[in-house]
Design a protein around this motif. Structure first.
Motif, PDB file in Angstrom:
ATOM      1  N   ALA A 128       0.830  -1.207   0.000  1.00  0.00           N
ATOM      2  CA  ALA A 128       0.000   0.000   0.000  1.00  0.00           C
ATOM      3  C   ALA A 128       0.860   1.251   0.000  1.00  0.00           C
ATOM      4  CB  ALA A 128      -0.927  -0.014   1.209  1.00  0.00           C
ATOM      5  N   GLY A 129       2.001   1.217   0.697  1.00  0.00           N
ATOM      6  CA  GLY A 129       2.901   2.376   0.684  1.00  0.00           C
ATOM      7  C   GLY A 129       3.505   2.609  -0.691  1.00  0.00           C
ATOM      8  N   ALA A 130       3.912   1.515  -1.364  1.00  0.00           N
ATOM      9  CA  ALA A 130       4.478   1.667  -2.712  1.00  0.00           C
ATOM     10  C   ALA A 130       3.429   2.173  -3.693  1.00  0.00           C
ATOM     11  CB  ALA A 130       5.036   0.324  -3.185  1.00  0.00           C
ATOM     12  N   ILE A 131       2.219   1.651  -3.588  1.00  0.00           N
ATOM     13  CA  ILE A 131       1.142   2.144  -4.455  1.00  0.00           C
ATOM     14  C   ILE A 131       0.821   3.594  -4.131  1.00  0.00           C
ATOM     15  CG2 ILE A 131      -1.301   1.811  -5.027  1.00  0.00           C
ATOM     16  CD1 ILE A 131      -0.870  -1.195  -4.547  1.00  0.00           C
ATOM     17  N   GLY A 132       0.930   3.945  -2.855  1.00  0.00           N
ATOM     18  CA  GLY A 132       0.692   5.331  -2.465  1.00  0.00           C
ATOM     19  C   GLY A 132       1.692   6.302  -3.085  1.00  0.00           C
ATOM     20  N   VAL A 181       1.014  15.586   2.034  1.00  0.00           N
ATOM     21  CA  VAL A 181      -0.119  15.281   2.916  1.00  0.00           C
ATOM     22  C   VAL A 181      -0.982  14.174   2.304  1.00  0.00           C
ATOM     23  CG1 VAL A 181      -2.225  16.224   3.924  1.00  0.00           C
ATOM     24  CG2 VAL A 181      -0.117  17.566   3.965  1.00  0.00           C
ATOM     25  N   PHE A 182      -1.197  14.221   0.982  1.00  0.00           N
ATOM     26  CA  PHE A 182      -1.968  13.167   0.328  1.00  0.00           C
ATOM     27  C   PHE A 182      -1.290  11.799   0.477  1.00  0.00           C
ATOM     28  CE2 PHE A 182      -2.309  10.476  -3.440  1.00  0.00           C
ATOM     29  CZ  PHE A 182      -3.665  10.187  -3.437  1.00  0.00           C
ATOM     30  N   PHE A 183       0.022  11.744   0.275  1.00  0.00           N
ATOM     31  CA  PHE A 183       0.734  10.460   0.404  1.00  0.00           C
ATOM     32  C   PHE A 183       0.631   9.907   1.815  1.00  0.00           C
ATOM     33  CE2 PHE A 183       4.695   8.389   1.794  1.00  0.00           C
ATOM     34  CZ  PHE A 183       4.604   7.223   1.058  1.00  0.00           C
ATOM     35  N   ILE A 184       0.837  10.754   2.822  1.00  0.00           N
ATOM     36  CA  ILE A 184       0.766  10.280   4.211  1.00  0.00           C
ATOM     37  C   ILE A 184      -0.628   9.752   4.519  1.00  0.00           C
ATOM     38  CG2 ILE A 184       0.914  10.993   6.621  1.00  0.00           C
ATOM     39  CD1 ILE A 184       3.118  12.954   5.791  1.00  0.00           C
ATOM     40  N   ALA A 185      -1.670  10.458   4.071  1.00  0.00           N
ATOM     41  CA  ALA A 185      -3.046  10.012   4.334  1.00  0.00           C
ATOM     42  C   ALA A 185      -3.332   8.694   3.618  1.00  0.00           C
ATOM     43  CB  ALA A 185      -4.029  11.091   3.887  1.00  0.00           C
ATOM     44  N   PHE A 186      -2.867   8.555   2.373  1.00  0.00           N
ATOM     45  CA  PHE A 186      -3.101   7.313   1.625  1.00  0.00           C
ATOM     46  C   PHE A 186      -2.405   6.137   2.300  1.00  0.00           C
ATOM     47  CE2 PHE A 186      -2.461   4.138  -1.592  1.00  0.00           C
ATOM     48  CZ  PHE A 186      -3.601   4.189  -2.372  1.00  0.00           C
ATOM     49  N   TRP A 187      -1.151   6.328   2.700  1.00  0.00           N
ATOM     50  CA  TRP A 187      -0.391   5.229   3.318  1.00  0.00           C
ATOM     51  C   TRP A 187      -0.974   4.835   4.674  1.00  0.00           C
ATOM     52  CZ3 TRP A 187       2.870   4.980   7.697  1.00  0.00           C
ATOM     53  CH2 TRP A 187       3.579   3.774   7.815  1.00  0.00           C
ATOM     54  N   LEU A 188      -1.382   5.806   5.475  1.00  0.00           N
ATOM     55  CA  LEU A 188      -2.009   5.482   6.759  1.00  0.00           C
ATOM     56  C   LEU A 188      -3.313   4.716   6.549  1.00  0.00           C
ATOM     57  CD1 LEU A 188      -1.417   8.744   8.829  1.00  0.00           C
ATOM     58  CD2 LEU A 188      -0.276   6.529   9.100  1.00  0.00           C
ATOM     59  N   LEU A 189      -4.078   5.110   5.558  1.00  0.00           N
ATOM     60  CA  LEU A 189      -5.319   4.392   5.274  1.00  0.00           C
ATOM     61  C   LEU A 189      -5.028   2.964   4.813  1.00  0.00           C
ATOM     62  CD1 LEU A 189      -8.383   4.530   5.081  1.00  0.00           C
ATOM     63  CD2 LEU A 189      -8.125   5.314   2.712  1.00  0.00           C
ATOM     64  N   GLY A 190      -3.993   2.802   3.976  1.00  0.00           N
ATOM     65  CA  GLY A 190      -3.619   1.452   3.536  1.00  0.00           C
ATOM     66  C   GLY A 190      -3.121   0.593   4.682  1.00  0.00           C
ATOM     67  N   ALA A 191      -2.402   1.206   5.660  1.00  0.00           N
ATOM     68  CA  ALA A 191      -1.940   0.439   6.824  1.00  0.00           C
ATOM     69  C   ALA A 191      -3.102  -0.009   7.684  1.00  0.00           C
ATOM     70  CB  ALA A 191      -0.961   1.277   7.638  1.00  0.00           C
ATOM     71  N   VAL A 208      -9.155  10.725   2.740  1.00  0.00           N
ATOM     72  CA  VAL A 208      -7.954  11.153   2.009  1.00  0.00           C
ATOM     73  C   VAL A 208      -8.243  12.429   1.231  1.00  0.00           C
ATOM     74  CG1 VAL A 208      -6.212  10.444   0.339  1.00  0.00           C
ATOM     75  CG2 VAL A 208      -7.208   8.747   1.856  1.00  0.00           C
ATOM     76  N   GLY A 209      -9.460  12.558   0.667  1.00  0.00           N
ATOM     77  CA  GLY A 209      -9.823  13.794  -0.023  1.00  0.00           C
ATOM     78  C   GLY A 209      -9.821  14.982   0.919  1.00  0.00           C
ATOM     79  N   VAL A 210     -10.331  14.791   2.115  1.00  0.00           N
ATOM     80  CA  VAL A 210     -10.324  15.878   3.101  1.00  0.00           C
ATOM     81  C   VAL A 210      -8.892  16.241   3.474  1.00  0.00           C
ATOM     82  CG1 VAL A 210     -10.977  16.489   5.454  1.00  0.00           C
ATOM     83  CG2 VAL A 210     -12.606  15.308   3.979  1.00  0.00           C
ATOM     84  N   ALA A 211      -8.020  15.212   3.613  1.00  0.00           N
ATOM     85  CA  ALA A 211      -6.618  15.487   3.940  1.00  0.00           C
ATOM     86  C   ALA A 211      -5.947  16.271   2.822  1.00  0.00           C
ATOM     87  CB  ALA A 211      -5.876  14.176   4.198  1.00  0.00           C
ATOM     88  N   ALA A 212      -6.255  15.948   1.555  1.00  0.00           N
ATOM     89  CA  ALA A 212      -5.683  16.692   0.432  1.00  0.00           C
ATOM     90  C   ALA A 212      -6.197  18.133   0.413  1.00  0.00           C
ATOM     91  CB  ALA A 212      -6.025  15.994  -0.878  1.00  0.00           C
ATOM     92  N   TYR A 213      -7.463  18.317   0.736  1.00  0.00           N
ATOM     93  CA  TYR A 213      -8.026  19.672   0.819  1.00  0.00           C
ATOM     94  C   TYR A 213      -7.311  20.491   1.894  1.00  0.00           C
ATOM     95  CZ  TYR A 213     -11.552  23.281   1.806  1.00  0.00           C
ATOM     96  OH  TYR A 213     -12.207  24.491   2.037  1.00  0.00           O
ATOM     97  N   GLY A 214      -7.088  19.886   3.072  1.00  0.00           N
ATOM     98  CA  GLY A 214      -6.347  20.591   4.126  1.00  0.00           C
ATOM     99  C   GLY A 214      -4.901  20.821   3.732  1.00  0.00           C
ATOM    100  N   GLY A 215      -4.334  19.905   2.938  1.00  0.00           N
ATOM    101  CA  GLY A 215      -2.962  20.106   2.481  1.00  0.00           C
ATOM    102  C   GLY A 215      -2.830  21.301   1.550  1.00  0.00           C
ATOM    103  N   VAL A 252     -11.092  16.683  -4.814  1.00  0.00           N
ATOM    104  CA  VAL A 252     -11.580  15.723  -5.807  1.00  0.00           C
ATOM    105  C   VAL A 252     -10.472  14.765  -6.221  1.00  0.00           C
ATOM    106  CG1 VAL A 252     -12.509  15.492  -8.140  1.00  0.00           C
ATOM    107  CG2 VAL A 252     -13.380  17.288  -6.622  1.00  0.00           C
ATOM    108  N   PHE A 253      -9.267  15.316  -6.445  1.00  0.00           N
ATOM    109  CA  PHE A 253      -8.154  14.454  -6.852  1.00  0.00           C
ATOM    110  C   PHE A 253      -7.818  13.436  -5.754  1.00  0.00           C
ATOM    111  CE2 PHE A 253      -6.494  18.201  -9.591  1.00  0.00           C
ATOM    112  CZ  PHE A 253      -7.394  17.880 -10.586  1.00  0.00           C
ATOM    113  N   GLY A 254      -7.787  13.898  -4.546  1.00  0.00           N
ATOM    114  CA  GLY A 254      -7.477  12.989  -3.445  1.00  0.00           C
ATOM    115  C   GLY A 254      -8.510  11.885  -3.294  1.00  0.00           C
TER     116      GLY A 254
END
Length: 296
Positions: A128-132, A181-191, A208-215, A252-254
């Motif tokens: 999940a981290g590599a895909i992130g 911020v998007f990568f960290i949120a994606f990897w934490l969600l995958g973990a 993850v979308g909300v995290a990207a918006y805050g980023g 939206v992207f996130g």
């Protein structure tokens, strides 16, 4: 004392007895007695056969008490001598046979069989981290494209300066902060999801979308920079970015990237789950079969 004289007045020589002859004779007598005593003390090894005759044996003069007393008087007066036993050739020495100890036969050596270890379940967090990482690169490309597009709509970016504007954006906080911020949120969600199904990624992709918006908002504060702004200026900047087109695009992207790249992570998680199940079944079959000895 006067010497005797003969009738004619001449001295008469008396016979002189030699004392040395007397001593020699006494010594010879003692030697003969000692030899007789030694001969009587010798033990005869082989019995002597005595022929029985009808004629009665003459009495032995040594059987009388007087003869025994005379024979043993010198022995009683002589010093007592202790003789050690002497082994003569007629008595061969028989050595005791040496019994060798019985050899210790080696018994069957124990065979140690190592018990199979239970398989460790594989996870999907590293994948999940590599895909992130790939999802984060895609997010940066889309975010940069959206920033250039909005700049073109405002007339800031034109066909002549699009290249320079893109290079300038690559070195700004406004691009890399929301990407990180998007990568960290994606990897934490995958973990957290690990080997979960794709539906979980679809539902939780909103986070993850909300995290990207805050980023995006955080990136604008770094771009200002916020340490040079007052509290009122910082508040005004944040309020201006809440409904900014680029902030909505970041959300939206996130959200979408999490859904589609999450499908990839979910597919691999399903494959890992199948491998774990098969490894567990193989482990159970090995335990049921028990230890087996393989001979070469």
């Amino acid at each position: 004392m006067s010497n005797p004289t003969s009738s004619h007045g001449e001295p008469v020589e008396e016979p002189v007895v030699a004392d040395d002859d007397i001593v020699v004779r006494a010594q010879e007598g003692l030697a003969d007695a000692e030899a007789a005593r030694v001969e009587d003390a010798v033990v005869v090894e082989e019995p002597v056969a005595v022929e029985e005759t009808a004629v009665a044996a003459e009495p032995d003069p040594w059987d009388s008490p007087e003869a025994a007393t005379l024979a043993y008087e010198p022995a009683a007066e002589a010093e007592t001598t202790v003789y050690e036993p002497v082994v003569t050739p007629s008595e061969p020495v028989v050595e005791a046979p040496v019994v060798a100890p019985a050899p210790i036969l080696p018994g069957p050596s124990p065979i140690f069989v190592q018990a199979p270890e239970a398989p460790r379940p594989r996870g999907n967090r590293a994948a999940a981290g590599a895909i992130g990482l790939l999802a984060a690169v895609s997010f940066a490309v889309l975010y940069l494209g959206a920033a250039l597009g909005f700049g073109a709509l405002q007339g800031v970016v034109t066909a002549e300066n699009v290249g320079s504007a893109a290079l300038t954006a690559l070195g700004t906080w406004g691009l890399w902060v929301p990407t990180v911020v998007f990568f960290i949120a994606f990897w934490l969600l995958g973990a957290i999801i690990n080997r979960g199904r794709w539906g979980v990624w679809v539902v939780t992709g909103l986070l993850v979308g909300v995290a990207a918006y805050g980023g995006h908002i955080l990136g604008q504060l770094f771009e200002a920079p916020f340490w040079e702004l007052t509290a009122s200026e910082g508040q005004t900047l944040v309020e201006g970015q809440l409904l900014a087109p680029l902030a909505i695009a970041a959300f939206v992207f996130g959200r979408e990237l999490t859904i589609w790249f999450g499908a990839w992570a979910a597919a691999r998680g399903k494959r890992v789950t199948e491998l774990n199940i098969e490894a567990q079944r193989e482990y159970e079959r090995t335990l049921e079969a028990g230890p087996q000895l393989v001979r070469a």
